[in-house]
Scaffold this active site. Structure first.
Site, PDB file in Angstrom:
ATOM      1  N   THR A   1       0.806  -1.218   0.000  1.00  0.00           N
ATOM      2  CA  THR A   1       0.000   0.000   0.000  1.00  0.00           C
ATOM      3  C   THR A   1       0.839   1.268   0.000  1.00  0.00           C
ATOM      4  O   THR A   1       0.294   2.352  -0.127  1.00  0.00           O
ATOM      5  CB  THR A   1      -0.903   0.033   1.249  1.00  0.00           C
ATOM      6  OG1 THR A   1      -0.052   0.037   2.407  1.00  0.00           O
ATOM      7  CG2 THR A   1      -1.821  -1.171   1.295  1.00  0.00           C
ATOM      8  N   GLY A   2       2.148   1.131   0.208  1.00  0.00           N
ATOM      9  CA  GLY A   2       2.990   2.313   0.248  1.00  0.00           C
ATOM     10  C   GLY A   2       2.920   3.055   1.559  1.00  0.00           C
ATOM     11  O   GLY A   2       3.261   4.223   1.633  1.00  0.00           O
ATOM     12  N   CYS A   3       2.481   2.385   2.662  1.00  0.00           N
ATOM     13  CA  CYS A   3       2.373   3.049   3.952  1.00  0.00           C
ATOM     14  C   CYS A   3       3.738   3.367   4.539  1.00  0.00           C
ATOM     15  O   CYS A   3       3.848   4.265   5.372  1.00  0.00           O
ATOM     16  CB  CYS A   3       1.609   2.170   4.947  1.00  0.00           C
ATOM     17  SG  CYS A   3      -0.076   1.810   4.463  1.00  0.00           S
ATOM     18  N   GLY A   4       4.759   2.593   4.157  1.00  0.00           N
ATOM     19  CA  GLY A   4       6.080   2.803   4.724  1.00  0.00           C
ATOM     20  C   GLY A   4       6.291   2.083   6.033  1.00  0.00           C
ATOM     21  O   GLY A   4       7.284   2.296   6.706  1.00  0.00           O
ATOM     22  N   LEU A   5       5.370   1.218   6.435  1.00  0.00           N
ATOM     23  CA  LEU A   5       5.503   0.450   7.661  1.00  0.00           C
ATOM     24  C   LEU A   5       5.567  -1.026   7.308  1.00  0.00           C
ATOM     25  O   LEU A   5       4.863  -1.485   6.424  1.00  0.00           O
ATOM     26  CB  LEU A   5       4.324   0.711   8.602  1.00  0.00           C
ATOM     27  CG  LEU A   5       4.177   2.159   9.085  1.00  0.00           C
ATOM     28  CD1 LEU A   5       2.887   2.308   9.876  1.00  0.00           C
ATOM     29  CD2 LEU A   5       5.361   2.560   9.940  1.00  0.00           C
TER      30      LEU A   5
END
Length: 276
Positions: free
Chosen positions: A111-115
């Protein structure tokens, strides 16, 4: 020790300017290596990190990311080094590997959340334990513990380029330190070290040499640490998260001074309200 692993630091040549003149010199700098966390053969995340204390890193990462609840679920572990980087291979125990595999199958995709390992934006703020902990520490002792931290940072004394996460146990005055180029990595390594030594985080204070982001608060809460203190300021979301989960957040610890942002009752000293 795996002889194929890179050293945590390396000496490199450089040109220095001193007294208005250039000259050849060298400096010791920290290594930064891609490190992949795999569980049952499936890659969960790749972090850029210092290649030291890797078993601590593997266990601590699994704990702070909620993949396991205790070291007893850590299972088998293997370090595999290659030219591309390092794999920390784990096979979780106690049924956790099956739970992890089911979770991976249900993931919709990145999702590209970066987590790491997050399937949705909602999971970025997944519930944390409420730290209804009665630990109390004195201001003087807290400041003294933070003052000891620079002297315990062996890698940073060489390189002046890494963060540290430490655990201070007020009862014994013990100080356990882990270092890394990334502040989150340092805290994961610390979490793993505490788990491997069977030391409950609930009985001490997490000390950081960085600012306090929400991820640091989340990781500290997941291992049960009731107090986190750091040399720099927190983010607004870190403060809100610490308040909600019952954590005492102390920041901007400089010399004998500091600022308490949440749950000040754990710090034993009468304070007066000051309005700037």
């Amino acid at each position: 020790m795996n002889e194929d692993l890179p050293a945590a630091s390396i000496r490199v040549p450089c040109i220095v300017r001193r007294n208005d003149a250039l000259s050849d010199s060298s400096r010791i700098i920290p290594e930064e290596t891609p490190i992949a966390f795999t569980y049952g053969g499936s890659t969960h995340a790749v972090m850029m990190a210092t290649p030291a204390d890797l078993e601590d890193f593997s266990i601590g990462f699994a704990l702070t990311e909620g993949l396991i609840d205790s070291i007893d679920e850590a299972g088998d572990f293997e370090i595999v080094a290659s030219e591309a980087g390092i794999e920390l291979r784990s096979w979780l125990a106690g049924g956790r590997q099956e739970v992890y595999a089911a979770r991976k199958r249900s993931m919709a995709g990145p999702t590209g959340c970066g987590l790491c390992g997050i399937e949705s934006l909602e999971q970025a703020s997944r519930p944390l334990p409420v730290l209804a902990n009665a630990l109390r520490v004195s201001s003087t002792a807290l400041v003294a513990a933070m003052d000891r931290l620079p002297g315990a940072q062996m890698l940073n004394r060489e390189t002046r380029a890494v963060h540290a996460a430490a655990f201070w146990a007020p009862e014994s005055d013990a100080l356990i330190v882990r270092e890394d180029v990334g502040r989150h990595n340092a805290l994961d390594k610390l979490a793993g070290a505490l788990a491997r030594q069977r030391l409950p985080a609930a009985q001490g204070v997490v000390l950081m040499t960085s600012r306090i982001s929400v991820e640091l608060v989340q990781k500290a809460a997941r291992i049960g640490a009731p107090i986190i203190a750091a040399v720099s300021a927190p983010t607004a979301l870190a403060v809100r998260t610490a308040e909600k989960c019952g954590m005492t957040l102390v920041a901007v610890v400089r010399g004998r001074d500091f600022e308490i942002f949440t749950h000040p009752e754990r710090i034993l000293e009468q304070v007066s309200t000051h309005v700037a």
